[in-house]
Design a protein around this motif. Structure first.
Motif, PDB file in Angstrom:
ATOM      1  N   GLU A   1       0.756  -1.228  -0.506  1.00 40.38           N
ATOM      2  CA  GLU A   1       0.103  -0.329   0.244  1.00 40.38           C
ATOM      3  C   GLU A   1       0.615   1.101  -0.159  1.00 40.38           C
ATOM      4  O   GLU A   1       0.529   1.960  -0.699  1.00 40.38           O
ATOM      5  N   GLY A   2       1.920   1.131   0.529  1.00 43.36           N
ATOM      6  CA  GLY A   2       2.579   2.512   0.529  1.00 43.36           C
ATOM      7  C   GLY A   2       3.641   2.995  -0.958  1.00 43.36           C
ATOM      8  O   GLY A   2       3.822   3.424  -1.453  1.00 43.36           O
ATOM      9  N   ARG A   3       4.061   1.248  -1.408  1.00 46.35           N
ATOM     10  CA  ARG A   3       4.682   1.921  -2.876  1.00 46.35           C
ATOM     11  C   ARG A   3       3.454   2.147  -3.431  1.00 46.35           C
ATOM     12  O   ARG A   3       3.915   3.269  -4.395  1.00 46.35           O
ATOM     13  N   ARG A   4       2.311   1.835  -3.793  1.00 43.98           N
ATOM     14  CA  ARG A   4       1.343   2.408  -4.507  1.00 43.98           C
ATOM     15  C   ARG A   4       1.033   3.476  -3.879  1.00 43.98           C
ATOM     16  O   ARG A   4       0.733   4.037  -4.665  1.00 43.98           O
ATOM     17  N   ALA A   5       0.662   4.057  -2.963  1.00 44.23           N
ATOM     18  CA  ALA A   5       0.395   5.239  -2.604  1.00 44.23           C
ATOM     19  C   ALA A   5       1.471   6.573  -3.284  1.00 44.23           C
ATOM     20  O   ALA A   5       1.106   7.358  -3.797  1.00 44.23           O
ATOM     21  N   ALA A   6       3.110   5.510  -2.445  1.00 46.33           N
ATOM     22  CA  ALA A   6       3.670   6.880  -3.217  1.00 46.33           C
ATOM     23  C   ALA A   6       3.753   7.377  -4.660  1.00 46.33           C
ATOM     24  O   ALA A   6       4.180   7.733  -5.617  1.00 46.33           O
ATOM     25  N   PHE A   7       3.583   5.748  -5.482  1.00 46.72           N
ATOM     26  CA  PHE A   7       3.815   6.255  -7.082  1.00 46.72           C
ATOM     27  C   PHE A   7       2.290   6.735  -7.199  1.00 46.72           C
ATOM     28  O   PHE A   7       3.106   7.213  -7.987  1.00 46.72           O
ATOM     29  N   VAL A   8       1.176   6.651  -7.231  1.00 46.63           N
ATOM     30  CA  VAL A   8       0.107   7.100  -7.687  1.00 46.63           C
ATOM     31  C   VAL A   8       0.618   8.576  -6.994  1.00 46.63           C
ATOM     32  O   VAL A   8       0.169   9.341  -7.564  1.00 46.63           O
ATOM     33  N   ASP A   9       0.863   9.517  -6.001  1.00 44.46           N
ATOM     34  CA  ASP A   9       1.169  10.926  -5.525  1.00 44.46           C
ATOM     35  C   ASP A   9       2.412  11.773  -7.052  1.00 44.46           C
ATOM     36  O   ASP A   9       1.965  12.393  -6.964  1.00 44.46           O
ATOM     37  N   VAL A  10       3.194   9.862  -7.258  1.00 50.62           N
ATOM     38  CA  VAL A  10       3.860  10.668  -7.819  1.00 50.62           C
ATOM     39  C   VAL A  10       3.588  11.227  -9.678  1.00 50.62           C
ATOM     40  O   VAL A  10       3.964  11.447  -9.891  1.00 50.62           O
ATOM     41  N   MET A  11       2.336  10.574 -10.256  1.00 46.17           N
ATOM     42  CA  MET A  11       1.935   9.430 -11.337  1.00 46.17           C
ATOM     43  C   MET A  11       1.223  11.556 -11.042  1.00 46.17           C
ATOM     44  O   MET A  11       1.077  11.975 -12.223  1.00 46.17           O
ATOM     45  N   CYS A  12       0.473  11.387 -10.150  1.00 47.62           N
ATOM     46  CA  CYS A  12      -0.523  12.141 -10.550  1.00 47.62           C
ATOM     47  C   CYS A  12      -0.149  13.446 -10.350  1.00 47.62           C
ATOM     48  O   CYS A  12      -0.092  15.019 -10.759  1.00 47.62           O
ATOM     49  N   GLY A  13       0.937  14.356 -10.358  1.00 47.41           N
ATOM     50  CA  GLY A  13       2.128  15.028 -10.300  1.00 47.41           C
ATOM     51  C   GLY A  13       3.311  15.174 -11.621  1.00 47.41           C
ATOM     52  O   GLY A  13       2.983  16.171 -12.519  1.00 47.41           O
ATOM     53  N   LEU A  14       3.673  13.882 -12.159  1.00 41.82           N
ATOM     54  CA  LEU A  14       4.245  14.558 -13.452  1.00 41.82           C
ATOM     55  C   LEU A  14       3.541  14.471 -14.488  1.00 41.82           C
ATOM     56  O   LEU A  14       3.888  15.029 -15.348  1.00 41.82           O
ATOM     57  N   LEU A  15       2.252  13.435 -14.325  1.00 41.25           N
ATOM     58  CA  LEU A  15       1.723  13.452 -15.673  1.00 41.25           C
ATOM     59  C   LEU A  15       0.750  14.832 -16.161  1.00 41.25           C
ATOM     60  O   LEU A  15       0.920  15.562 -17.453  1.00 41.25           O
ATOM     61  N   PRO A  16       0.533  15.732 -15.677  1.00 39.79           N
ATOM     62  CA  PRO A  16      -0.664  16.861 -15.961  1.00 39.79           C
ATOM     63  C   PRO A  16       1.200  17.914 -16.161  1.00 39.79           C
ATOM     64  O   PRO A  16       0.873  18.613 -16.871  1.00 39.79           O
TER      65      PRO A  16
ATOM     66  N   VAL B   1       4.905  -1.107 -12.932  1.00 37.79           N
ATOM     67  CA  VAL B   1       3.876  -0.736 -12.515  1.00 37.79           C
ATOM     68  C   VAL B   1       2.937  -1.381 -12.094  1.00 37.79           C
ATOM     69  O   VAL B   1       1.528  -1.054 -11.588  1.00 37.79           O
ATOM     70  N   ALA B   2       2.757  -2.405 -13.179  1.00 38.59           N
ATOM     71  CA  ALA B   2       0.534  -3.482 -12.820  1.00 38.59           C
ATOM     72  C   ALA B   2       1.901  -4.193 -11.286  1.00 38.59           C
ATOM     73  O   ALA B   2       0.775  -4.155 -10.706  1.00 38.59           O
ATOM     74  N   ASP B   3       2.990  -4.413 -10.838  1.00 44.89           N
ATOM     75  CA  ASP B   3       3.295  -4.779  -9.768  1.00 44.89           C
ATOM     76  C   ASP B   3       2.979  -3.854  -9.112  1.00 44.89           C
ATOM     77  O   ASP B   3       2.515  -4.068  -8.011  1.00 44.89           O
ATOM     78  N   VAL B   4       2.681  -2.366  -8.666  1.00 49.12           N
ATOM     79  CA  VAL B   4       2.811  -1.564  -7.484  1.00 49.12           C
ATOM     80  C   VAL B   4       1.712  -1.422  -7.746  1.00 49.12           C
ATOM     81  O   VAL B   4       0.911  -1.050  -6.730  1.00 49.12           O
ATOM     82  N   MET B   5       0.477  -1.403  -9.001  1.00 53.85           N
ATOM     83  CA  MET B   5      -0.419  -0.977  -9.394  1.00 53.85           C
ATOM     84  C   MET B   5      -1.526  -2.458  -8.466  1.00 53.85           C
ATOM     85  O   MET B   5      -2.786  -1.841  -8.153  1.00 53.85           O
TER      86      MET B   5
ATOM     87  N   ARG C   1      -6.671   9.798 -15.058  1.00 50.69           N
ATOM     88  CA  ARG C   1      -8.615   9.416 -14.232  1.00 50.69           C
ATOM     89  C   ARG C   1      -8.704   8.412 -12.947  1.00 50.69           C
ATOM     90  O   ARG C   1      -8.785   8.372 -12.179  1.00 50.69           O
ATOM     91  N   ALA C   2      -7.631   7.399 -13.859  1.00 45.51           N
ATOM     92  CA  ALA C   2      -7.603   6.174 -13.040  1.00 45.51           C
ATOM     93  C   ALA C   2      -6.966   6.657 -11.325  1.00 45.51           C
ATOM     94  O   ALA C   2      -7.589   6.218 -10.977  1.00 45.51           O
ATOM     95  N   LEU C   3      -5.360   7.017 -11.846  1.00 46.47           N
ATOM     96  CA  LEU C   3      -4.970   7.233 -10.621  1.00 46.47           C
ATOM     97  C   LEU C   3      -5.393   8.066  -9.531  1.00 46.47           C
ATOM     98  O   LEU C   3      -4.644   7.972  -8.739  1.00 46.47           O
ATOM     99  N   HIS C   4      -6.194   9.261 -10.314  1.00 43.06           N
ATOM    100  CA  HIS C   4      -7.460  10.110  -9.715  1.00 43.06           C
ATOM    101  C   HIS C   4      -7.902   9.449  -8.474  1.00 43.06           C
ATOM    102  O   HIS C   4      -8.267   9.801  -7.042  1.00 43.06           O
ATOM    103  N   ASP C   5      -8.814   8.784  -9.041  1.00 43.46           N
ATOM    104  CA  ASP C   5      -9.481   8.283  -8.307  1.00 43.46           C
ATOM    105  C   ASP C   5      -8.988   7.384  -7.791  1.00 43.46           C
ATOM    106  O   ASP C   5      -9.458   6.384  -6.292  1.00 43.46           O
ATOM    107  N   ALA C   6      -8.033   6.243  -7.823  1.00 49.10           N
ATOM    108  CA  ALA C   6      -6.686   5.537  -7.159  1.00 49.10           C
ATOM    109  C   ALA C   6      -6.262   6.331  -5.542  1.00 49.10           C
ATOM    110  O   ALA C   6      -5.917   6.015  -4.268  1.00 49.10           O
ATOM    111  N   ARG C   7      -6.132   7.584  -6.433  1.00 55.95           N
ATOM    112  CA  ARG C   7      -5.691   7.761  -4.836  1.00 55.95           C
ATOM    113  C   ARG C   7      -6.271   8.476  -3.712  1.00 55.95           C
ATOM    114  O   ARG C   7      -6.005   8.495  -3.162  1.00 55.95           O
ATOM    115  N   PHE C   8      -8.128   8.974  -4.101  1.00 54.83           N
ATOM    116  CA  PHE C   8      -8.661   9.295  -3.558  1.00 54.83           C
ATOM    117  C   PHE C   8      -9.866   8.641  -3.518  1.00 54.83           C
ATOM    118  O   PHE C   8     -10.848   8.830  -2.140  1.00 54.83           O
TER     119      PHE C   8
END
Length: 217
Positions: free
Chosen positions: A70-85, A120-124, A199-206
């Motif tokens: 869960e910690g790895r996924r949370a860290a990954f999602v946070d970074v991607m939600c910043g980098l992708l935009p 990415v699949a392993d983390v998600m 959009r999927a990462l945003h949903d995963a984040r929140f």
């Protein structure tokens, strides 16, 4: 696998004029003002960071405090939600790129692609899958299409990494071709995939919940 992206690109390429086995440089089409403009260098900089981070994810390189799934996924999602935009914005700000002469042979292999996708699949985990309608296959279906964050991010990685590698070499005619290619593929392919994955990462984040109904992160 090709070498890691490493440090940012503002100092990693040298200006070179004519690479071997390429068509002659067209002075009318290739402009230093374009190739080394702030908008292009900003795109290469953010693209490099995006590729570098996905390579670290593929290698399982996470801070010690992120040792749980869960910690790895949370860290990954946070970074991607910043980098992708940022990546989307920088690609948009480049504007139209004049077409260059010649072509650039692809460097990434299927193994490179799978390295990123599986990392990415392993983390998600179970949150890798999502339903989407903004895909080509939806034209032939009356139901949303099952997609994955990992495949979308790997597709983006492939397009961006090819461009970063050309800029690392520093051959100006090849850089012109690479910019035109990545801008065109952004408009027609990976720009939409980026938004779909975001959009999927945003949903995963929140909105992601664990089996007990508690928010995971």
């Amino acid at each position: 696998m090709i070498p890691s992206c490493g440090a940012g690109p503002r100092g990693f390429f040298k200006k070179r004029k004519t690479p071997a086995a390429r068509s002659p440089r067209n002075e009318d089409n290739v402009s230093n003002d374009l190739l080394y403009s702030p908008s292009v260098l900003d795109f290469i900089t953010v693209g490099t960071e995006y590729c570098k981070y996905l390579e670290q994810v593929g290698a399982g390189d996470f801070p010690a405090e992120k040792d749980s799934a869960e910690g790895r996924r949370a860290a990954f999602v946070d970074v991607m939600c910043g980098l992708l935009p940022m990546l989307y914005l920088k690609a948009s700000l480049m504007g139209d790129i004049p077409e260059g002469e010649g072509y650039n042979a692809g460097r990434l292999t299927e193994e490179d692609y799978e390295y990123i996708r599986t990392g990415v699949a392993d983390v998600m985990g179970t949150l890798d899958d999502f339903l989407d309608v903004f895909v080509e296959d939806f034209r032939y279906s009356d139901k949303p299409i099952l997609c994955t964050v990992s495949e979308n991010l790997a597709d983006i990685y492939q397009a961006v990494r090819e461009t970063v590698e050309v800029f690392r070499d520093g051959y100006e005619d090849a850089m012109q071709v690479a910019l035109c290619d990545v801008r065109e593929s952004f408009r027609n392919e990976w720009g939409q995939k980026l938004l779909n994955a975001l959009r999927a990462l945003h949903d995963a984040r929140f909105h992601a919940k664990d089996a007990d109904g508690d928010h995971t992160f």
